[in-house]
Motif scaffolding. Structure first.
Motif, PDB file in Angstrom:
ATOM      1  N   PRO A 155       1.141  -1.055  -0.229  1.00  0.00           N
ATOM      2  CA  PRO A 155      -0.041  -0.185  -0.151  1.00  0.00           C
ATOM      3  C   PRO A 155       0.337   1.114   0.440  1.00  0.00           C
ATOM      4  O   PRO A 155       2.104   1.206   0.467  1.00  0.00           O
ATOM      5  CB  PRO A 155      -0.881  -0.007   1.060  1.00  0.00           C
ATOM      6  N   GLN A 156       0.388   1.990  -0.262  1.00  0.00           N
ATOM      7  CA  GLN A 156       0.963   3.680  -0.807  1.00  0.00           C
ATOM      8  C   GLN A 156       1.812   3.886   0.879  1.00  0.00           C
ATOM      9  O   GLN A 156       0.621   3.571   1.963  1.00  0.00           O
ATOM     10  CB  GLN A 156       0.353   4.443  -1.100  1.00  0.00           C
ATOM     11  N   HIS A 157       2.497   4.887   0.542  1.00  0.00           N
ATOM     12  CA  HIS A 157       3.111   5.200   1.811  1.00  0.00           C
ATOM     13  C   HIS A 157       3.329   4.545   2.929  1.00  0.00           C
ATOM     14  O   HIS A 157       3.367   5.256   4.300  1.00  0.00           O
ATOM     15  CB  HIS A 157       2.115   6.781   2.703  1.00  0.00           C
ATOM     16  N   GLN A 158       4.015   3.103   2.577  1.00  0.00           N
ATOM     17  CA  GLN A 158       3.743   2.927   4.312  1.00  0.00           C
ATOM     18  C   GLN A 158       5.292   2.943   5.188  1.00  0.00           C
ATOM     19  O   GLN A 158       5.244   2.537   6.201  1.00  0.00           O
ATOM     20  CB  GLN A 158       4.279   1.159   3.625  1.00  0.00           C
ATOM     21  N   ALA A 161       4.896   5.815   6.561  1.00  0.00           N
ATOM     22  CA  ALA A 161       3.987   6.390   7.738  1.00  0.00           C
ATOM     23  C   ALA A 161       4.466   5.474   8.609  1.00  0.00           C
ATOM     24  O   ALA A 161       4.422   6.496  10.044  1.00  0.00           O
ATOM     25  CB  ALA A 161       2.490   4.932   7.374  1.00  0.00           C
ATOM     26  N   GLN A 180       6.253  -7.826   4.391  1.00  0.00           N
ATOM     27  CA  GLN A 180       5.027  -7.684   3.753  1.00  0.00           C
ATOM     28  C   GLN A 180       5.563  -8.210   2.559  1.00  0.00           C
ATOM     29  O   GLN A 180       5.194  -8.410   1.734  1.00  0.00           O
ATOM     30  CB  GLN A 180       4.111  -6.317   3.652  1.00  0.00           C
TER      31      GLN A 180
ATOM     32  N   PHE B  54       9.707  14.106   5.123  1.00  0.00           N
ATOM     33  CA  PHE B  54       9.514  12.696   3.682  1.00  0.00           C
ATOM     34  C   PHE B  54      10.169  13.868   2.380  1.00  0.00           C
ATOM     35  O   PHE B  54      10.952  13.274   2.079  1.00  0.00           O
ATOM     36  CB  PHE B  54       7.972  12.455   3.272  1.00  0.00           C
ATOM     37  N   PHE B  83      -2.663   9.826   6.633  1.00  0.00           N
ATOM     38  CA  PHE B  83      -2.625   9.375   4.434  1.00  0.00           C
ATOM     39  C   PHE B  83      -3.655   9.348   4.109  1.00  0.00           C
ATOM     40  O   PHE B  83      -5.014   9.013   4.208  1.00  0.00           O
ATOM     41  CB  PHE B  83      -1.477   8.852   4.293  1.00  0.00           C
ATOM     42  N   ARG B  85      -4.491   7.754   1.380  1.00  0.00           N
ATOM     43  CA  ARG B  85      -4.893   6.618   0.971  1.00  0.00           C
ATOM     44  C   ARG B  85      -4.619   5.478   2.681  1.00  0.00           C
ATOM     45  O   ARG B  85      -4.825   4.937   2.460  1.00  0.00           O
ATOM     46  CB  ARG B  85      -4.077   5.595   0.312  1.00  0.00           C
ATOM     47  N   SER B  87      -2.739   4.119   4.624  1.00  0.00           N
ATOM     48  CA  SER B  87      -1.272   3.692   4.402  1.00  0.00           C
ATOM     49  C   SER B  87      -1.346   3.180   5.977  1.00  0.00           C
ATOM     50  O   SER B  87      -0.229   2.314   6.617  1.00  0.00           O
ATOM     51  CB  SER B  87      -0.500   5.038   4.456  1.00  0.00           C
ATOM     52  N   PHE B  89      -1.370  -0.436   8.619  1.00  0.00           N
ATOM     53  CA  PHE B  89      -0.559  -1.715   8.285  1.00  0.00           C
ATOM     54  C   PHE B  89      -0.995  -2.983   7.887  1.00  0.00           C
ATOM     55  O   PHE B  89      -2.193  -3.196   8.876  1.00  0.00           O
ATOM     56  CB  PHE B  89       0.972  -1.828   9.415  1.00  0.00           C
ATOM     57  N   HIS B  91      -0.139  -5.793   7.553  1.00  0.00           N
ATOM     58  CA  HIS B  91      -0.027  -7.219   8.187  1.00  0.00           C
ATOM     59  C   HIS B  91      -0.183  -7.239  10.319  1.00  0.00           C
ATOM     60  O   HIS B  91       0.094  -8.362  10.612  1.00  0.00           O
ATOM     61  CB  HIS B  91       1.274  -7.703   7.985  1.00  0.00           C
ATOM     62  N   ARG B 148      -4.215   6.406  14.647  1.00  0.00           N
ATOM     63  CA  ARG B 148      -3.261   6.073  14.618  1.00  0.00           C
ATOM     64  C   ARG B 148      -2.130   6.869  15.269  1.00  0.00           C
ATOM     65  O   ARG B 148      -0.636   6.914  15.437  1.00  0.00           O
ATOM     66  CB  ARG B 148      -2.580   4.610  12.991  1.00  0.00           C
TER      67      ARG B 148
END
Lengths: 260, 367
Positions: A155-158, A161, A180, B54, B83, B85, B87, B89, B91, B148
């Protein structure tokens, strides 16, 4: 009904055609007699002799050690390469990616001879080391091929983040990115190991005085087929088959997971 | 300036020789809800990413509580990001996602559990701890992403178009909730959006941007009522944009007539741009109007009607009113002095023109 039966008959015929040679090989590896085509009874004699053959055991050791080291090294390098390609701009990434995949399509004999020429030209003595280097080389694209799609599916920006939440770059990689893409890395590792075990042509051209299993079988076969070779080939076939099944089951499972 | 939590001083950034931020000067006050608003490609997201760490500015200073933090890595900044989308995690379950930042701080297990529970409660997701992110709806995932970030008690929360992927109803709901959370927690929010309505609803301060430059900074009311230039007027709300001249203080001329207005301080006969909001135009009898128009179309919009009228000079007027008129009727338009906003001429292309230019460039690239 008839249609159904015909369909199955065709499937069985094709499978027989494909697997008859290997089946024959496996069956005759359990033959007690010395001659092909003459079944004299079931025995494990050739398997026992196989494991008592010092030359074969030495090649087995070479095959396994080369495969293991080459798989691990190429997995590490390939994963790093995939990460690099992933970080590139689209246009460059496509170019580099396609260039890395070309060796997968080029014939083994071309890869083998060109590597041999390179080693000779560079003054590196052909032997275990060159065989290992060659295996790392031809494994690399397969690892990249397995890992890159996993990186792209993140996914974007993992990563961002994670560092945004206070993770150092190393921690972000270990806890967020690696878990992942791990399925891809493992598939690449098994793939590389399988290809290494399987290889004859490239090993033949890039080594001297050491020989892996395929090379040993080849040289022994020239002196007349010993039933030991049937046993050995059966074992190799089953090993590679098992690994391929593992790879396929893994990717099927992952595919399933993604569509859910 | 104790209440300035973040300051940007002459920040410049370009990618591949293309200028994205062209000398940005801005300060953000503690506890303020500030929105960076502009069309796509205006540099608002890049600005947010520079504040998050960033991206690094090519030149200029980024100050946090007066300290230069240009070279401080993101994981050491007291800001957190939500973000577009989400983002999350994938998993990790909801609890582990929210606890991620606290785990890094090596906080005690019980304390982490307490804070995560409190935060999930606040975003309305109590009891979702064991769920996987992929089993949640878009709105729920966005709430997890907000939890988060907020659980780390950042000084500043950065939100990069966080509602863009949600449907309209959910978006309205989340707008109110975000505003509530911001007031409840007293945290500074920097919110990026291209949606002017969203910006007007939620913000204390709006920064309107276009092509890497700030066009106007102000409260939603200021920005709406007193747009600094035609770009802002066009981008925020609907408007009738006209070219005119300032005849003298409090008198401007456009559409062939002179109108009294509330603006002064322009040069004599200076060329200006005039904006008139559709809801500020009154439709009256022809003899009582300042401009005589023919009704071209009328569309019912729910609360009001949108009426298009054509003047004698061919100029099209858009009017919003609750009183319908007949198509084809001849009517007068009346403009109160405070309905007329006079702005200095600017060369800034309107958002729609920028889109057209971008589309043309893309075609050329492909051709």
């Amino acid at each position: 009904m008839v249609k159904q039966a015909l369909r199955w008959a065709l499937v069985i015929a094709v499978l027989l055609f494909l697997y008859a040679p290997i089946l024959t090989l496996v069956v005759f590896s359990f033959n007690s007699g010395k001659y092909m085509g003459n079944w004299t009874g079931f025995s494990l004699r050739w398997y026992v002799e196989l494991f008592n053959d010092a030359v074969i055991m030495r090649s087995l050791w070479i095959t396994l050690s080369v495969a293991l080291i080459a798989a691990v090294v190429s997995t590490i390098l390939g994963t790093l390469a995939a990460a690099g390609i992933h970080a590139m701009k689209n246009r460059h990434a496509n170019l580099v990616e396609n260039i890395t995949y070309i060796p997968m399509l080029s014939p083994d004999i071309v890869t083998g001879i060109s590597l041999m020429l390179l080693f000779v030209f560079a003054g590196i003595k052909l032997g275990y080391g060159t065989m290992l280097l060659a295996h790392v080389t031809f494994n690399l694209p397969y690892v990249i091929f397995s890992v890159l799609p996993k990186l792209r599916a993140l996914p974007q920006h993992q990563y961002e983040a994670a560092i945004d939440l206070g993770a150092t770059p190393g921690f972000a990689l270990r806890k967020v990115v690696l878990p992942q893409i791990m399925p891809g890395i493992l598939t690449g590792l098994i793939f590389a190991f399988t290809l290494s075990i399987d290889d004859f042509v490239i090993s033949y051209f890039t080594s001297q005085d050491v020989s892996n299993l395929s090379m040993t079988i080849y040289s022994m076969a020239r002196r007349g087929l010993s039933p030991k070779l049937n046993a050995l080939s059966s074992i190799m076939f089953l090993t590679v088959l098992t690994l391929l099944i593992v790879i396929n089951v893994r990717s099927a499972r992952q595919g399933k997971k993604e569509t859910v | 300036m104790a209440d300035r939590i973040i300051e940007l001083k002459n920040i410049r950034k370009s990618f591949d020789g293309e200028t994205v931020l062209d000398g940005i000067d801005l300060y953000i006050r503690r506890r303020e809800f500030l929105t960076l608003l502009g069309p796509s490609g205006c540099g608002k997201t890049t600005m947010l990413r520079i504040i998050a760490g960033f991206e690094t500015a090519d030149s200029g200073d980024l100050l946090f509580e007066g300290q230069r933090i240009n070279d401080v890595p993101p994981y050491k900044r007291r800001v957190n990001t939500v973000f577009q989308r989400y983002s999350l995690f994938p998993h990790m379950n909801v609890f582990d996602n929210v606890a991620f930042g606290l785990n890094i701080k090596k906080m005690g297990k019980a304390e982490i559990a307490r804070r995560v529970a409190a935060m999930l409660e606040m975003v309305g997701l109590a009891g979702y701890e064991k769920r996987q992110p992929e089993s949640l709806s878009g709105g729920q995932q966005q709430r997890v992403a907000i939890a988060r970030a907020l659980v780390n008690e950042p000084e500043v929360l950065l939100l990069d178009e966080p509602l863009a992927a949600l449907d309209l109803k959910m978006r309205k709901e989340m707008q109110l909730e975000l505003k509530r959370m911001q007031q409840q927690l007293g945290i500074t929010f920097i919110f990026v959006t291209h949606d002017q309505e969203e910006a007007l609803t939620m913000s204390d301060t709006i920064v309107v941007m276009s092509r890497g430059q700030i066009q106007q900074i102000g409260t939603p009311v200021d920005i709406y009522n007193e747009p600094a230039n035609a770009f802002v007027a066009d981008f925020i709300g609907e408007s009738n944009l006209l070219e005119g001249v300032m005849e003298k203080d409090y008198l401007c001329r456009f559409a062939g007539y002179s109108f009294p207005c509330l603006d002064k301080g322009f040069m004599k006969n200076e060329e200006v741009e005039i904006v008139v909001r559709p809801e500020d135009v009154d439709i009256v009898a022809p003899e009582k109007g300042m401009i005589v128009c023919t009704v071209r179309s009328i569309v019912f919009m729910g609360v009001h009607y949108e009426i298009m009228l054509e003047g004698a000079d061919g100029m099209l007027w858009k009017v919003h009113t609750t009183d319908p008129v007949e198509p084809g009727a001849v009517v007068g338009l009346y403009l109160d002095p405070d309905a007329i906003h006079v702005m200095k001429s600017s060369d800034e292309p309107l958002a729609s023109e920028q889109e057209e230019m971008a589309a043309l460039e893309e075609e050329e690239d492909e051709g």
